[in-house]
Scaffold this active site. Structure first.
Site, PDB file in Angstrom:
ATOM      1  N   ASP A  30       0.834   5.048   1.713  1.00 57.79           N
ATOM      2  CA  ASP A  30       0.187   5.750   2.831  1.00 57.79           C
ATOM      3  C   ASP A  30      -0.609   6.975   2.390  1.00 57.79           C
ATOM      4  OD1 ASP A  30       1.227   3.860   4.480  1.00 57.79           O
ATOM      5  OD2 ASP A  30       2.787   5.117   5.339  1.00 57.79           O
TER       6      ASP A  30
ATOM      7  N   ARG B 252       6.007  -9.225  17.043  1.00 57.27           N
ATOM      8  CA  ARG B 252       6.648  -8.003  16.525  1.00 57.27           C
ATOM      9  C   ARG B 252       5.876  -6.787  17.026  1.00 57.27           C
ATOM     10  NH1 ARG B 252       5.803  -4.386  12.139  1.00 57.27           N
ATOM     11  NH2 ARG B 252       7.493  -4.112  10.618  1.00 57.27           N
TER      12      ARG B 252
ATOM     13  N   HIS C 152       4.934   0.051  -0.134  1.00 56.38           N
ATOM     14  CA  HIS C 152       5.580  -0.860   0.823  1.00 56.38           C
ATOM     15  C   HIS C 152       4.609  -1.905   1.362  1.00 56.38           C
ATOM     16  CE1 HIS C 152       3.866   2.450   3.232  1.00 56.38           C
ATOM     17  NE2 HIS C 152       3.654   1.526   4.156  1.00 56.38           N
TER      18      HIS C 152
ATOM     19  N   HIS D 256       0.831  -1.210   0.000  1.00 57.09           N
ATOM     20  CA  HIS D 256       0.000   0.000   0.000  1.00 57.09           C
ATOM     21  C   HIS D 256       0.863   1.256   0.000  1.00 57.09           C
ATOM     22  CE1 HIS D 256       0.818  -0.664   4.280  1.00 57.09           C
ATOM     23  NE2 HIS D 256       0.681   0.644   4.421  1.00 57.09           N
TER      24      HIS D 256
END
Length: 251
Positions: free
Chosen positions: A165, A231, A221, A163
């Site tokens: 941003d 994570r 990204h 996507h």
């Protein structure tokens, strides 16, 4: 997929690494703000803004907040600004849902640290892109994420799709991620991948590492699926448009 290069290895201790990339046209479809809207675009990584010890303290804030809820799927969100917290397949407002109990979970020191870290990241981004940090405003959504290998239960759990941003959120001009855990030590998979036309550049998370970039299509990204472990990261984003600015969270 072409060639994959590692922009930042977990074992690196990077003072500053920056790759300049021509800006996309995404910014032209929004109002431009002189002295802030990107004219220089690219992506950077630094391990010199936030200490590992600070990152661990911030991770504990995330852990305490997320212990109140958590998604049924692999990705849980905690937004201290709006109060959004993943709970099962939905979101609840942390502040309304838990009311005064919040005082038992977070302290004034937590919020002061959060604010301090946000300011330092903002200053570093401004410095690297040659703009004034006072021309940038924090914008939403700004949130903690906790990812593990549990299968997705809703669309919100599918964090791995590529996507842009600026396209997804509109208000974003500069995006940053502060990593709160270590790739290959706390979790496997889950690297951050910049997707370029003929190659990819990956960032391996490490506690205290800040990855930052201009938010347009020049920085398409995705995040790899987490294979094992957990994570933690916090996404902190900035806009040039004061109308889309938000304040720091307050207890």
């Amino acid at each position: 997929d072409g060639v994959t290069q590692v922009l930042a290895h977990r074992s690196d201790n990077l003072r500053d690494k920056f790759v300049e990339i021509p800006c996309s046209e995404d910014y032209d479809s929004h109002k431009r703000f002189e002295g802030c809207t990107p004219r220089k675009c690219g992506r950077g990584v630094t391990d010199a803004v936030i200490t590992r010890e600070e990152a661990e303290r911030i991770r504990r804030i995330a852990e305490r907040g997320l212990s109140l809820g958590g998604s049924d799927g692999g990705a849980s969100i905690l937004d201290l600004h709006s109060g959004a917290l993943s709970l099962g397949k939905h979101f609840v407002n942390l502040y309304r849902y838990f009311g005064d109990k919040i005082q038992d979970i977070f302290t004034e020191e937590d919020f002061a640290l959060y604010r301090d870290v946000r300011q330092r990241i903002q200053q570093r981004i401004a410095q690297v892109f040659g703009i004034s940090s006072s021309a940038m405003y924090l914008t939403k959504p700004t949130f903690f994420s906790r990812m593990n290998s549990t299968g997705a239960k809703t669309a919100h759990d599918e964090y791995w799709h590529p996507h842009v941003d600026k396209v997804t959120y509109g208000s974003f001009d500069y995006t940053s991620l502060l990593y709160l855990s270590d790739y290959a030590q706390d979790f496997g998979g889950g690297r951050f991948v910049f997707m370029d036309a003929d190659s990819n550049q990956t960032v391996e998370p490490r506690a205290g590492r800040v990855s930052f970039f201009t938010s347009g299509s020049e920085n398409l990204h995705r995040v790899e699926k987490v294979q094992w472990g957990t994570r933690f990261a916090i996404t902190i984003s900035f806009t040039c448009d004061p109308e889309h600015g938000i304040g720091d969270p307050a207890l």
